[in-house]
Design a protein around this motif. Structure first.
Motif, PDB file in Angstrom:
ATOM      1  N   HIS A 139       0.983  -1.107  -0.096  1.00  0.00           N
ATOM      2  CA  HIS A 139      -0.063   0.505  -0.320  1.00  0.00           C
ATOM      3  C   HIS A 139       0.881   1.500   0.404  1.00  0.00           C
ATOM      4  O   HIS A 139       1.244   1.798   0.473  1.00  0.00           O
ATOM      5  N   PHE A 140       0.878   2.046  -1.522  1.00  0.00           N
ATOM      6  CA  PHE A 140       1.569   3.165  -1.295  1.00  0.00           C
ATOM      7  C   PHE A 140       0.554   3.763  -1.644  1.00  0.00           C
ATOM      8  O   PHE A 140      -0.278   4.867  -1.666  1.00  0.00           O
ATOM      9  N   TYR A 141       0.800   5.185  -1.542  1.00  0.00           N
ATOM     10  CA  TYR A 141       0.679   6.745  -1.200  1.00  0.00           C
ATOM     11  C   TYR A 141       1.690   7.744  -2.808  1.00  0.00           C
ATOM     12  O   TYR A 141       3.222   7.327  -1.912  1.00  0.00           O
ATOM     13  N   THR A 142       1.286   7.961  -3.369  1.00  0.00           N
ATOM     14  CA  THR A 142       2.146   8.977  -4.060  1.00  0.00           C
ATOM     15  C   THR A 142       2.297  10.727  -3.824  1.00  0.00           C
ATOM     16  O   THR A 142       0.760  10.963  -2.863  1.00  0.00           O
ATOM     17  N   ILE A 143       3.265  11.512  -4.051  1.00  0.00           N
ATOM     18  CA  ILE A 143       2.535  12.532  -3.252  1.00  0.00           C
ATOM     19  C   ILE A 143       1.808  13.174  -4.385  1.00  0.00           C
ATOM     20  O   ILE A 143       1.379  13.405  -5.336  1.00  0.00           O
ATOM     21  N   GLY A 144       1.349  14.365  -3.559  1.00  0.00           N
ATOM     22  CA  GLY A 144      -0.316  15.143  -3.858  1.00  0.00           C
ATOM     23  C   GLY A 144       0.645  15.954  -4.377  1.00  0.00           C
ATOM     24  O   GLY A 144       1.516  17.062  -5.342  1.00  0.00           O
ATOM     25  N   GLU A 145      -0.524  17.157  -3.348  1.00  0.00           N
ATOM     26  CA  GLU A 145      -0.456  18.430  -4.336  1.00  0.00           C
ATOM     27  C   GLU A 145      -0.375  19.433  -3.705  1.00  0.00           C
ATOM     28  O   GLU A 145      -0.444  19.831  -2.495  1.00  0.00           O
ATOM     29  N   ILE A 191      -0.322  14.560   0.557  1.00  0.00           N
ATOM     30  CA  ILE A 191      -0.066  13.428   0.351  1.00  0.00           C
ATOM     31  C   ILE A 191      -1.565  12.904  -1.184  1.00  0.00           C
ATOM     32  O   ILE A 191      -2.673  13.747  -0.748  1.00  0.00           O
ATOM     33  N   GLY A 192      -1.412  12.424  -1.801  1.00  0.00           N
ATOM     34  CA  GLY A 192      -1.798  12.247  -3.157  1.00  0.00           C
ATOM     35  C   GLY A 192      -2.680  10.876  -2.890  1.00  0.00           C
ATOM     36  O   GLY A 192      -3.009  10.584  -1.560  1.00  0.00           O
ATOM     37  N   GLU A 193      -2.848  10.300  -3.808  1.00  0.00           N
ATOM     38  CA  GLU A 193      -3.906   8.610  -3.881  1.00  0.00           C
ATOM     39  C   GLU A 193      -3.059   7.687  -3.510  1.00  0.00           C
ATOM     40  O   GLU A 193      -1.720   7.397  -3.883  1.00  0.00           O
ATOM     41  N   PRO A 194      -3.378   6.427  -3.558  1.00  0.00           N
ATOM     42  CA  PRO A 194      -2.905   5.583  -3.105  1.00  0.00           C
ATOM     43  C   PRO A 194      -2.609   4.369  -4.972  1.00  0.00           C
ATOM     44  O   PRO A 194      -3.079   5.017  -5.537  1.00  0.00           O
ATOM     45  N   TRP A 196      -4.158   4.842   6.929  1.00  0.00           N
ATOM     46  CA  TRP A 196      -4.026   5.756   6.552  1.00  0.00           C
ATOM     47  C   TRP A 196      -5.286   5.047   5.328  1.00  0.00           C
ATOM     48  O   TRP A 196      -5.171   4.082   4.691  1.00  0.00           O
ATOM     49  N   GLU A 197      -6.653   6.715   6.011  1.00  0.00           N
ATOM     50  CA  GLU A 197      -7.445   6.545   4.604  1.00  0.00           C
ATOM     51  C   GLU A 197      -8.044   7.632   4.516  1.00  0.00           C
ATOM     52  O   GLU A 197      -8.484   8.058   3.910  1.00  0.00           O
ATOM     53  N   PHE A 198      -6.747   8.048   3.488  1.00  0.00           N
ATOM     54  CA  PHE A 198      -6.073   9.340   2.944  1.00  0.00           C
ATOM     55  C   PHE A 198      -7.937   9.980   2.044  1.00  0.00           C
ATOM     56  O   PHE A 198      -8.688  11.001   1.946  1.00  0.00           O
ATOM     57  N   GLU A 199      -8.205   8.246   1.232  1.00  0.00           N
ATOM     58  CA  GLU A 199      -8.535   8.725  -0.301  1.00  0.00           C
ATOM     59  C   GLU A 199     -10.055   8.351   0.533  1.00  0.00           C
ATOM     60  O   GLU A 199     -10.789   8.996  -0.660  1.00  0.00           O
TER      61      GLU A 199
END
Lengths: 194, 194
Positions: free
Chosen positions: A179-185, B183-186, B160-163
Protein backbone atom coordinates in the motif's frame (compact mmCIF):
# COMPACT_ATOMS: atom_id res chain seq x y z
CA UNK A 1 24.47 10.03 -18.85
CA UNK A 2 20.78 10.64 -19.50
CA UNK A 3 20.67 14.24 -20.68
CA UNK A 4 17.90 15.16 -18.22
CA UNK A 5 20.06 14.46 -15.17
CA UNK A 6 21.41 17.60 -13.53
CA UNK A 7 23.66 18.04 -10.47
CA UNK A 8 21.91 19.38 -7.35
CA UNK A 9 23.88 21.78 -5.16
CA UNK A 10 24.95 19.86 -2.07
CA UNK A 11 23.42 22.41 0.30
CA UNK A 12 20.05 21.74 -1.34
CA UNK A 13 20.38 17.96 -1.42
CA UNK A 14 18.18 17.62 1.71
CA UNK A 15 15.25 18.83 -0.39
CA UNK A 16 15.34 15.62 -2.38
CA UNK A 17 14.34 13.71 0.77
CA UNK A 18 12.58 16.35 2.83
CA UNK A 19 9.06 15.38 1.77
CA UNK A 20 9.58 11.83 3.01
CA UNK A 21 9.64 9.65 -0.10
CA UNK A 22 10.33 5.94 -0.03
CA UNK A 23 13.79 5.47 -1.52
CA UNK A 24 15.83 2.83 -3.28
CA UNK A 25 19.19 1.98 -1.72
CA UNK A 26 21.88 0.75 -4.07
CA UNK A 27 25.32 -0.54 -3.22
CA UNK A 28 28.18 -2.43 -4.74
CA UNK A 29 31.31 -4.25 -3.63
CA UNK A 30 33.80 -6.23 -5.72
CA UNK A 31 31.42 -6.63 -8.63
CA UNK A 32 28.33 -7.54 -6.61
CA UNK A 33 25.46 -5.02 -6.78
CA UNK A 34 22.19 -4.80 -4.96
CA UNK A 35 19.18 -2.54 -4.71
CA UNK A 36 16.61 -2.53 -1.92
CA UNK A 37 13.71 -0.25 -1.03
CA UNK A 38 13.63 1.69 2.24
CA UNK A 39 11.03 3.89 3.86
CA UNK A 40 13.37 4.64 6.74
CA UNK A 41 15.76 7.12 5.21
CA UNK A 42 15.86 10.74 6.37
CA UNK A 43 17.83 13.95 6.04
CA UNK A 44 20.10 14.63 9.04
CA UNK A 45 21.95 17.85 8.20
CA UNK A 46 22.13 20.65 5.63
CA UNK A 47 25.82 21.36 5.08
CA UNK A 48 27.65 19.19 4.69
CA UNK A 49 24.49 17.25 3.91
CA UNK A 50 24.01 14.03 5.86
CA UNK A 51 21.34 11.36 5.91
CA UNK A 52 20.26 8.51 8.16
CA UNK A 53 19.31 5.12 6.78
CA UNK A 54 18.12 1.93 8.50
CA UNK A 55 19.54 -1.27 6.95
CA UNK A 56 18.51 -4.58 8.48
CA UNK A 57 21.24 -7.11 9.23
CA UNK A 58 19.38 -9.73 7.17
CA UNK A 59 19.78 -7.84 3.90
CA UNK A 60 22.38 -8.44 1.24
CA UNK A 61 22.74 -4.65 1.01
CA UNK A 62 24.03 -4.47 4.58
CA UNK A 63 27.23 -6.31 3.79
CA UNK A 64 27.83 -4.39 0.56
CA UNK A 65 27.42 -1.06 2.34
CA UNK A 66 29.68 -2.03 5.22
CA UNK A 67 32.40 -3.35 2.93
CA UNK A 68 32.34 -0.54 0.36
CA UNK A 69 31.70 2.34 2.78
CA UNK A 70 29.13 3.82 0.40
CA UNK A 71 25.45 3.66 -0.45
CA UNK A 72 23.31 5.59 -2.89
CA UNK A 73 19.76 6.72 -2.20
CA UNK A 74 17.43 7.40 -5.08
CA UNK A 75 13.88 8.65 -5.27
CA UNK A 76 11.73 6.33 -7.38
CA UNK A 77 8.49 7.41 -9.00
CA UNK A 78 5.08 6.09 -9.94
CA UNK A 79 6.48 4.70 -13.17
CA UNK A 80 8.68 2.45 -10.98
CA UNK A 81 6.02 1.35 -8.50
CA UNK A 82 6.14 -2.39 -9.15
CA UNK A 83 9.95 -2.40 -9.33
CA UNK A 84 10.15 -0.52 -6.03
CA UNK A 85 7.88 -3.05 -4.35
CA UNK A 86 9.70 -6.00 -5.90
CA UNK A 87 13.21 -4.94 -4.83
CA UNK A 88 11.79 -4.12 -1.39
CA UNK A 89 10.19 -7.51 -0.79
CA UNK A 90 12.61 -9.91 -2.48
CA UNK A 91 16.03 -10.61 -1.04
CA UNK A 92 19.11 -11.21 -3.12
CA UNK A 93 20.07 -13.76 -0.46
CA UNK A 94 17.22 -15.99 -1.65
CA UNK A 95 16.72 -14.64 -5.18
CA UNK A 96 20.17 -14.01 -6.64
CA UNK A 97 18.68 -12.68 -9.91
CA UNK A 98 16.27 -10.29 -8.17
CA UNK A 99 17.57 -7.24 -10.04
CA UNK A 100 16.94 -8.85 -13.43
CA UNK A 101 13.53 -10.09 -12.32
CA UNK A 102 12.59 -6.61 -11.14
CA UNK A 103 13.85 -5.01 -14.38
CA UNK A 104 16.40 -2.82 -12.60
CA UNK A 105 18.68 -0.95 -15.00
CA UNK A 106 21.85 0.37 -13.35
CA UNK A 107 24.15 3.16 -14.50
CA UNK A 108 27.08 5.13 -13.09
CA UNK A 109 27.99 8.78 -12.99
CA UNK A 110 31.56 9.80 -13.83
CA UNK A 111 33.78 9.98 -10.79
CA UNK A 112 31.61 7.74 -8.61
CA UNK A 113 31.62 3.96 -8.19
CA UNK A 114 28.11 3.58 -6.76
CA UNK A 115 25.63 1.91 -9.10
CA UNK A 116 22.51 4.05 -9.62
CA UNK A 117 19.03 3.00 -10.70
CA UNK A 118 18.01 4.42 -14.07
CA UNK A 119 14.64 6.14 -14.40
CA UNK A 120 14.51 7.55 -10.85
CA UNK A 121 13.75 11.20 -10.10
CA UNK A 122 16.81 11.92 -7.94
CA UNK A 123 20.01 10.31 -6.66
CA UNK A 124 22.26 10.92 -3.65
CA UNK A 125 25.61 9.17 -3.29
CA UNK A 126 26.57 8.87 0.37
CA UNK A 127 29.82 8.00 2.13
CA UNK A 128 29.34 6.26 5.46
CA UNK A 129 30.45 8.06 8.59
CA UNK A 130 31.39 5.04 10.68
CA UNK A 131 29.30 4.80 13.85
CA UNK A 132 29.65 1.17 14.92
CA UNK A 133 27.39 1.52 17.97
CA UNK A 134 24.47 2.88 15.91
CA UNK A 135 25.03 0.32 13.19
CA UNK A 136 25.11 -2.64 15.57
CA UNK A 137 22.46 -1.55 18.06
CA UNK A 138 19.94 0.18 15.81
CA UNK A 139 20.86 -0.88 12.23
CA UNK A 140 21.23 2.89 11.78
CA UNK A 141 23.75 4.24 9.26
CA UNK A 142 24.83 7.84 8.85
CA UNK A 143 26.08 8.95 5.46
CA UNK A 144 27.52 12.19 4.15
CA UNK A 145 26.09 13.12 0.77
CA UNK A 146 29.03 13.50 -1.62
CA UNK A 147 27.02 13.95 -4.81
CA UNK A 148 23.40 14.68 -5.69
CA UNK A 149 21.50 14.77 -8.98
CA UNK A 150 17.91 15.07 -10.13
CA UNK A 151 15.95 14.71 -13.35
CA UNK A 152 15.05 18.16 -14.59
CA UNK A 153 11.66 16.95 -15.77
CA UNK A 154 10.54 16.91 -12.09
CA UNK A 155 13.13 18.84 -10.00
CA UNK A 156 14.52 22.26 -10.97
CA UNK A 157 16.29 25.12 -9.24
CA UNK A 158 16.15 23.37 -5.89
CA UNK A 159 12.43 22.55 -6.04
CA UNK A 160 10.26 19.60 -6.86
CA UNK A 161 7.76 20.38 -9.62
CA UNK A 162 5.39 17.45 -9.21
CA UNK A 163 2.40 19.57 -10.15
CA UNK A 164 3.93 20.51 -13.52
CA UNK A 165 5.40 17.13 -14.40
CA UNK A 166 3.73 14.08 -15.89
CA UNK A 167 2.00 12.15 -13.06
CA UNK A 168 4.40 9.24 -13.62
CA UNK A 169 7.09 11.32 -11.85
CA UNK A 170 5.21 11.49 -8.52
CA UNK A 171 7.24 10.15 -5.61
CA UNK A 172 6.11 7.03 -3.69
CA UNK A 173 5.31 6.93 0.02
CA UNK A 174 5.00 3.42 1.41
CA UNK A 175 2.71 2.46 4.28
CA UNK A 176 2.62 -1.37 4.48
CA UNK A 177 1.42 -4.47 2.66
CA UNK A 178 1.87 -3.18 -0.88
CA UNK A 179 0.00 0.00 0.00
CA UNK A 180 1.71 3.15 -1.29
CA UNK A 181 0.55 6.71 -1.73
CA UNK A 182 1.94 9.07 -4.35
CA UNK A 183 2.82 12.63 -3.40
CA UNK A 184 -0.11 14.99 -3.94
CA UNK A 185 -0.68 18.65 -4.62
CA UNK A 186 1.17 21.77 -3.44
CA UNK A 187 -0.06 23.53 -0.31
CA UNK A 188 1.29 27.05 0.01
CA UNK A 189 1.23 29.03 3.24
CA UNK A 190 1.39 32.71 4.01
CA UNK A 191 5.11 33.09 4.74
CA UNK A 192 4.76 36.67 5.86
CA UNK A 193 7.17 37.85 3.14
CA UNK A 194 6.24 40.99 1.20
CA UNK B 1 -10.46 12.96 25.08
CA UNK B 2 -11.83 13.68 21.61
CA UNK B 3 -14.04 10.69 20.88
CA UNK B 4 -12.46 10.06 17.48
CA UNK B 5 -9.03 9.34 18.97
CA UNK B 6 -8.22 5.64 19.08
CA UNK B 7 -5.11 3.84 20.36
CA UNK B 8 -2.86 2.36 17.70
CA UNK B 9 -1.20 -0.98 18.46
CA UNK B 10 2.45 -0.27 19.22
CA UNK B 11 3.70 -2.73 16.61
CA UNK B 12 1.80 -0.73 13.98
CA UNK B 13 2.92 2.68 15.21
CA UNK B 14 5.62 2.90 12.51
CA UNK B 15 2.83 3.15 9.93
CA UNK B 16 1.91 6.58 11.25
CA UNK B 17 5.30 7.88 10.03
CA UNK B 18 6.17 5.46 7.25
CA UNK B 19 4.91 7.66 4.41
CA UNK B 20 7.23 10.48 5.50
CA UNK B 21 4.94 13.25 6.80
CA UNK B 22 6.22 16.43 8.33
CA UNK B 23 5.50 16.21 12.07
CA UNK B 24 4.95 18.46 15.02
CA UNK B 25 7.21 17.87 18.03
CA UNK B 26 5.76 18.77 21.41
CA UNK B 27 7.50 18.75 24.75
CA UNK B 28 7.07 19.99 28.29
CA UNK B 29 9.16 20.48 31.40
CA UNK B 30 8.15 22.07 34.70
CA UNK B 31 5.16 23.85 33.24
CA UNK B 32 6.86 25.14 30.07
CA UNK B 33 5.49 23.71 26.82
CA UNK B 34 6.62 24.02 23.26
CA UNK B 35 5.72 22.77 19.81
CA UNK B 36 7.93 22.84 16.72
CA UNK B 37 7.66 21.38 13.25
CA UNK B 38 10.14 18.82 11.94
CA UNK B 39 10.60 17.17 8.58
CA UNK B 40 13.48 15.09 9.92
CA UNK B 41 11.66 12.46 11.94
CA UNK B 42 11.70 8.81 10.88
CA UNK B 43 10.74 5.35 12.04
CA UNK B 44 13.70 3.33 13.32
CA UNK B 45 12.25 0.00 14.49
CA UNK B 46 9.03 -2.01 14.57
CA UNK B 47 8.88 -3.62 18.00
CA UNK B 48 9.43 -2.09 20.36
CA UNK B 49 8.80 0.83 18.02
CA UNK B 50 11.50 3.46 17.90
CA UNK B 51 11.93 6.72 16.02
CA UNK B 52 14.72 9.12 15.15
CA UNK B 53 14.29 12.88 15.39
CA UNK B 54 16.68 15.76 14.65
CA UNK B 55 16.39 18.66 17.11
CA UNK B 56 18.65 21.65 16.59
CA UNK B 57 20.53 23.01 19.62
CA UNK B 58 19.08 26.48 18.97
CA UNK B 59 15.50 25.39 19.66
CA UNK B 60 13.57 25.82 22.89
CA UNK B 61 12.30 22.28 22.35
CA UNK B 62 15.82 20.87 22.67
CA UNK B 63 16.12 21.80 26.33
CA UNK B 64 12.61 20.63 27.18
CA UNK B 65 13.22 17.25 25.56
CA UNK B 66 16.58 16.78 27.27
CA UNK B 67 15.24 17.74 30.69
CA UNK B 68 11.97 15.79 30.54
CA UNK B 69 13.28 12.75 28.68
CA UNK B 70 10.21 12.70 26.45
CA UNK B 71 8.87 14.13 23.23
CA UNK B 72 5.67 13.60 21.31
CA UNK B 73 5.43 13.44 17.53
CA UNK B 74 2.15 14.21 15.86
CA UNK B 75 1.04 14.15 12.24
CA UNK B 76 -0.58 17.44 11.26
CA UNK B 77 -2.96 17.78 8.33
CA UNK B 78 -3.98 20.25 5.66
CA UNK B 79 -6.40 21.90 8.07
CA UNK B 80 -3.32 22.79 10.17
CA UNK B 81 -1.07 24.00 7.35
CA UNK B 82 -0.55 27.57 8.53
CA UNK B 83 -0.11 26.50 12.16
CA UNK B 84 2.47 23.90 11.12
CA UNK B 85 4.43 26.52 9.20
CA UNK B 86 4.15 29.07 11.99
CA UNK B 87 5.39 26.79 14.79
CA UNK B 88 8.15 25.62 12.46
CA UNK B 89 9.47 29.08 11.63
CA UNK B 90 9.00 30.99 14.87
CA UNK B 91 11.11 30.28 17.94
CA UNK B 92 9.81 30.41 21.48
CA UNK B 93 13.21 31.83 22.37
CA UNK B 94 12.31 35.03 20.52
CA UNK B 95 8.50 34.79 20.53
CA UNK B 96 7.47 33.52 23.97
CA UNK B 97 3.76 33.52 23.01
CA UNK B 98 4.30 31.64 19.76
CA UNK B 99 1.85 28.87 20.67
CA UNK B 100 -0.97 31.37 21.28
CA UNK B 101 -0.10 33.27 18.11
CA UNK B 102 -0.15 30.05 16.09
CA UNK B 103 -3.49 28.96 17.64
CA UNK B 104 -2.06 25.76 19.09
CA UNK B 105 -4.52 23.94 21.34
CA UNK B 106 -2.86 21.38 23.64
CA UNK B 107 -4.42 18.40 25.40
CA UNK B 108 -3.22 15.38 27.35
CA UNK B 109 -4.06 11.69 27.29
CA UNK B 110 -4.59 9.89 30.61
CA UNK B 111 -1.42 8.35 31.97
CA UNK B 112 0.94 10.54 29.95
CA UNK B 113 2.47 13.92 30.76
CA UNK B 114 3.37 14.96 27.21
CA UNK B 115 1.29 17.82 25.82
CA UNK B 116 -0.33 16.89 22.51
CA UNK B 117 -1.59 19.15 19.73
CA UNK B 118 -5.35 18.95 19.21
CA UNK B 119 -6.69 18.44 15.70
CA UNK B 120 -3.80 16.34 14.40
CA UNK B 121 -4.28 13.02 12.63
CA UNK B 122 -1.98 10.91 14.84
CA UNK B 123 0.18 11.13 17.94
CA UNK B 124 3.21 9.16 19.21
CA UNK B 125 4.59 9.70 22.70
CA UNK B 126 8.28 8.81 22.82
CA UNK B 127 10.71 8.22 25.68
CA UNK B 128 14.28 9.15 24.89
CA UNK B 129 16.86 6.40 24.76
CA UNK B 130 19.89 8.41 25.88
CA UNK B 131 22.61 8.48 23.24
CA UNK B 132 24.76 11.48 24.18
CA UNK B 133 27.18 11.09 21.27
CA UNK B 134 24.37 11.19 18.68
CA UNK B 135 22.65 14.05 20.46
CA UNK B 136 25.78 16.18 20.68
CA UNK B 137 27.39 15.35 17.35
CA UNK B 138 24.37 15.06 15.08
CA UNK B 139 21.45 16.63 17.04
CA UNK B 140 19.96 13.16 16.60
CA UNK B 141 17.58 11.77 19.22
CA UNK B 142 16.30 8.22 19.46
CA UNK B 143 12.96 7.65 21.15
CA UNK B 144 11.00 4.54 22.04
CA UNK B 145 7.31 4.93 21.25
CA UNK B 146 5.40 4.28 24.49
CA UNK B 147 1.94 5.24 23.23
CA UNK B 148 0.34 5.85 19.84
CA UNK B 149 -3.07 7.13 18.79
CA UNK B 150 -4.81 8.20 15.61
CA UNK B 151 -8.04 9.90 14.60
CA UNK B 152 -10.37 7.26 13.21
CA UNK B 153 -11.65 9.67 10.58
CA UNK B 154 -8.37 9.15 8.70
CA UNK B 155 -6.56 6.10 10.17
CA UNK B 156 -8.27 2.77 10.87
CA UNK B 157 -7.21 -0.83 11.47
CA UNK B 158 -3.56 0.04 11.00
CA UNK B 159 -4.03 1.93 7.72
CA UNK B 160 -4.27 5.50 6.57
CA UNK B 161 -7.49 6.18 4.68
CA UNK B 162 -6.61 9.50 3.05
CA UNK B 163 -8.59 8.64 -0.06
CA UNK B 164 -11.82 8.14 1.93
CA UNK B 165 -11.41 11.05 4.35
CA UNK B 166 -12.18 14.72 3.86
CA UNK B 167 -9.20 16.33 2.03
CA UNK B 168 -8.50 18.44 5.12
CA UNK B 169 -7.03 15.29 6.73
CA UNK B 170 -4.24 14.90 4.15
CA UNK B 171 -0.77 14.82 5.70
CA UNK B 172 1.78 17.56 4.94
CA UNK B 173 5.19 17.00 3.34
CA UNK B 174 7.49 19.99 3.59
CA UNK B 175 10.13 20.87 0.99
CA UNK B 176 11.45 24.39 1.80
CA UNK B 177 10.45 28.04 1.82
CA UNK B 178 6.79 27.58 2.78
CA UNK B 179 6.38 24.98 0.03
CA UNK B 180 4.50 21.88 1.18
CA UNK B 181 2.84 19.04 -0.67
CA UNK B 182 -0.09 17.09 0.68
CA UNK B 183 -0.10 13.31 0.41
CA UNK B 184 -1.81 12.14 -2.77
CA UNK B 185 -3.60 9.07 -4.04
CA UNK B 186 -3.12 5.36 -3.33
CA UNK B 187 -0.91 3.34 -5.64
CA UNK B 188 -1.43 -0.39 -5.29
CA UNK B 189 1.00 -2.98 -6.59
CA UNK B 190 0.65 -6.62 -7.50
CA UNK B 191 1.82 -8.25 -4.27
CA UNK B 192 1.74 -11.74 -5.74
CA UNK B 193 -0.78 -12.87 -3.11
CA UNK B 194 -3.67 -15.04 -4.28
Amino acid sequence: MDNHIRPVELEKAYRLLNHGPTVLVSSSHEGTHNVMAAAWACALDFSPPKVTLVIDKMTKTRGLVEKSGYFALQVPNLDQLQMTFDVGTQSKVFTPDKLDKANVDLFRIDGHDSPLVAGCSAWLICKIIPEPHNQQTYDLFIGEVVGAWADNRVFNDGHWEFEKADPKWRSLHYVAGGHFYTIGEPAVVDTGDE
